[in-house]
Scaffold this active site. Structure first.
Site, PDB file in Angstrom:
ATOM      1  N   ASP A 100     -75.563 137.084  23.828  1.00 48.37           N
ATOM      2  CA  ASP A 100     -74.596 137.537  24.820  1.00 48.37           C
ATOM      3  C   ASP A 100     -73.356 137.941  24.030  1.00 48.37           C
ATOM      4  OD1 ASP A 100     -73.039 137.774  27.146  1.00 48.37           O
ATOM      5  OD2 ASP A 100     -74.093 136.100  28.078  1.00 48.37           O
ATOM      6  N   ASP A 201     -71.682 141.747  27.859  1.00 43.70           N
ATOM      7  CA  ASP A 201     -70.840 141.261  28.945  1.00 43.70           C
ATOM      8  C   ASP A 201     -69.888 142.353  29.438  1.00 43.70           C
ATOM      9  OD1 ASP A 201     -70.020 138.716  30.352  1.00 43.70           O
ATOM     10  OD2 ASP A 201     -68.075 139.292  29.526  1.00 43.70           O
ATOM     11  N   GLU A 256     -74.196 144.313  31.263  1.00 46.39           N
ATOM     12  CA  GLU A 256     -73.817 143.718  32.543  1.00 46.39           C
ATOM     13  C   GLU A 256     -72.719 144.579  33.131  1.00 46.39           C
ATOM     14  OE1 GLU A 256     -71.618 140.118  34.745  1.00 46.39           O
ATOM     15  OE2 GLU A 256     -70.856 141.201  33.010  1.00 46.39           O
ATOM     16  N   HIS A 329     -75.790 132.609  35.784  1.00 47.03           N
ATOM     17  CA  HIS A 329     -74.756 131.575  35.685  1.00 47.03           C
ATOM     18  C   HIS A 329     -73.479 131.901  36.466  1.00 47.03           C
ATOM     19  CE1 HIS A 329     -73.572 134.678  32.971  1.00 47.03           C
ATOM     20  NE2 HIS A 329     -72.408 134.100  32.770  1.00 47.03           N
TER      21      HIS A 329
END
Ligand code: ISL
Ligand code: CA
Length: 555
Positions: A100, A201, A256, A329
């Site tokens: 990530d 991200d 994302e 999450h």
């Protein structure tokens, strides 16, 4: 043109949120050795690609999404040697690891920011966005995702810096070529170690609208879409990462993207774009978010979800690719949000798994969903750890909401629902850590009945349903590459669709409700039931949350 075949379309992602996965040394924090100890479990399940939420050095204001050293492992999680062992353990099992990577912002404790804030002439000043205030306040009216202004006044120089997330997450200025070069170096460092790709991200936010005009949109969602996301240079930056680094390795990338709409989706993932392999779009995940975001809930229904899936399928066609997921999450537990975690927990968890594993897109399973883990029921605000929940609690209470009401909303939609420790067995602390250790966040009180040990000992468990579906998908090109055709787009509780490719075809029949629902599939004669969450029922009435996967013959 036929759809391109790629390994990352055929494999399945499993997200590990390391803090909550498995603690190996009694400090109550999940760690790398904990993950290593569960690799055989993951292999047994049958997932292929592990997406590891951030494990870098971080002051943990946002649980690792605030990185202070991109080249170091946070000591709470372990050492670089242990990381290398994890990677090797995965590769030995023919599995992959994607990191990530958070480059929209760093931690305010990163040395770049520490230098940057020292003076207006610091060589690092331009690594971030510094602006003068306006009329005694911040430069504009932008709001942070985590509440309050997106600008923080820094006393040292009397200027404000931009932070779209918490004030400990200052936004990096990618306009500055030096920053972009730093990012390439980071990507290369991890790729040279042998990682198999990245989850990027908030990649949709990395280019800012530099005029910093006030946001005048009606809702937070619109602000994200029209002001923060898809900035003028976003594709230039992603392409540059691709050309300079990513294209040199056989890896996968998933971006994302809050604010990535169907209109612009292909700009990120079109197969001829040289940008990303796939995106996590968040349209269905942001359903129910009102003008003020997730704690301002508005009603929505299953049909809204279906329409979003349809719009994205149509938008991608054969030239782009998405990931299919219903939780991670940042959101509530899938079975609590989209299923019925009380009366039909097992049935609905299985139904949702069938959905995730039979749509077109790379499925992504969030840790714990494979045993049907549920939301928590916190009773006191002190049980929450998430910076977002804590900040909005303050904000909403200031505006007049009671803490009691806020907790009720947070128990439905707060991010900590997904962050409680994995329930490995029925011992105190659910086997996440020992009984006399203190987990960093409380274990869900239902651990005695919902846990991995139980799931592995019960052939009818959610776990084995996932396992079987994962195996089926792997061996069924139609479920991976096949066209997708919805049969009942209008129905509020049924979801019936076909997947077909050449002479292979499947029919998926889902009853997304607590009711008995009639389904008209009798005219589809030649079919065999491959898997279902009830015992071999072929009738025209579906039981609550019944899910069937048929193989169609003679196609
Ligand atoms: O959880 C959200 C806030 O309401 C989402 O909008 C989320 O912030 C957004 O999808 C971006 O998420 C990612 O970046 C954040 C981090 O807090 C999330 O955990 C991460 O997934 C900032 O790095
Ligand atoms: Ca630990």
């Amino acid at each position: 043109m036929a759809i391109e075949r790629k390994w990352w379309k055929e494999q399945v992602i499993y997200q590990i949120y390391p803090r909550s996965f498995k603690d190996s040394n009694g400090d109550g924090i999940g760690d790398i050795n904990g993950i290593i100890s569960k690799l055989d479990y993951l292999k047994l399940l049958g997932v292929d690609i592990i997406w590891l939420s951030p494990i870098y050095q971080s002051p943990n204001d946002d649980n690792g999404y605030d990185i202070s050293d991109y080249y170091a492992i946070h000591p709470e999680f372990g050492t670089m040697e242990e990381f290398d062992m994890l990677l090797k353990g995965l590769h030995d099992r023919n599995m992959k690891l994607i990191m990530d990577i958070v480059v929209n912002h760093s931690s305010d404790e990163h040395k770049w920011f520490e230098e940057s804030r020292k003076s207006k002439v610091s060589p690092y000043r331009d690594y971030y966005f510094w602006r003068e205030g306006k009329d005694g306040g911040p430069p504009n009216n932008w709001q942070s995702f985590f509440g309050g202004s997106a600008w923080e006044l820094d006393k040292t120089t009397g200027e404000y810096y931009l932070h779209i997330f918490s004030k400990k997450q200052p936004d990096l200025n990618l306009e500055n070529e030096k920053v972009r070069n730093e990012i390439f170096k980071i990507l290369e460092f991890w790729l040279d170690k042998g990682v198999d790709g990245f989850r990027m991200d908030v990649v949709s936010l990395i280019s800012k609208r530099l005029d910093f005009v006030d946001a005048n949109q009606p809702t937070f969602g619109k602000v994200v879409e029209e002001v923060y996301s898809n900035g003028p240079r976003v594709h230039e930056y992603i392409k540059e990462m691709y050309d300079t680094v990513l294209s040199k390795y056989d890896i996968m990338t998933v971006g994302e993207g809050p604010g990535i709409t169907t209109d612009v989706g292909l700009d990120y993932v079109g197969h001829d774009r040289g940008e990303l392999n796939m995106i996590f779009h968040l349209d269905h995940m942001f359903l129910g978010f009102g003008p003020k975001g997730r704690f301002d809930q508005v009603p929505y229904n299953w049909n809204d979800v279906k329409n979003i899936f349809k719009d994205w399928y149509d938008a991608m066609g054969d030239s782009g690719w998405v990931s299919i997921f219903l939780d991670n999450h940042d959101f509530a537990r899938m079975v609590s949000r989209f299923g019925n975690d009380k009366l039909f927990r097992i049935e609905s968890a299985k139904l949702l798994s069938m959905l995730v594993l039979t749509m077109r897109g790379t499925p992504c399973i969030f840790q714990g969903s494979e045993i049907g883990m549920t939301n928590v029921r916190a009773e006191d605000i002190s049980e929450y750890r998430d910076v977002e929940t804590i900040n909005f609690h303050k904000e909403f209470v200031t505006e007049g909401m009671s803490t009691f009401d806020f907790i009720n909303i947070a128990n439905i939609t707060g991010r900590d629902n997904a962050r409680t420790p994995i329930q490995w067995n029925d011992s105190p602390n659910g086997g996440f850590c020992d009984a006399d250790d203190e987990p960093w966040i409380g274990v869900n009180s239902n651990y005695e009945s919902i846990n991995v040990k139980q799931a592995l000992s019960d052939r009818g468990s959610v776990f084995y349903f996932y396992k079987e579906l994962l195996h089926l998908r792997k061996n069924a090109p139609a479920l991976i590459y096949g066209n997708w055709e919805v049969i009942d787009q209008e129905s509020d509780n049924l979801y019936v669709y076909k997947r077909y490719l050449e002479n292979e075809a499947y029919l998926v029949v889902l009853n997304h409700s607590d009711e008995h629902v009639a389904v008209d599939i009798e005219h589809i004669k030649a079919k065999i039931l491959v898997i279902s969450n009830y015992d071999n029922r072929m009738t025209q009435v579906l039981l609550p949350w019944e899910a069937r996967l048929y193989k169609l013959l003679n196609v």
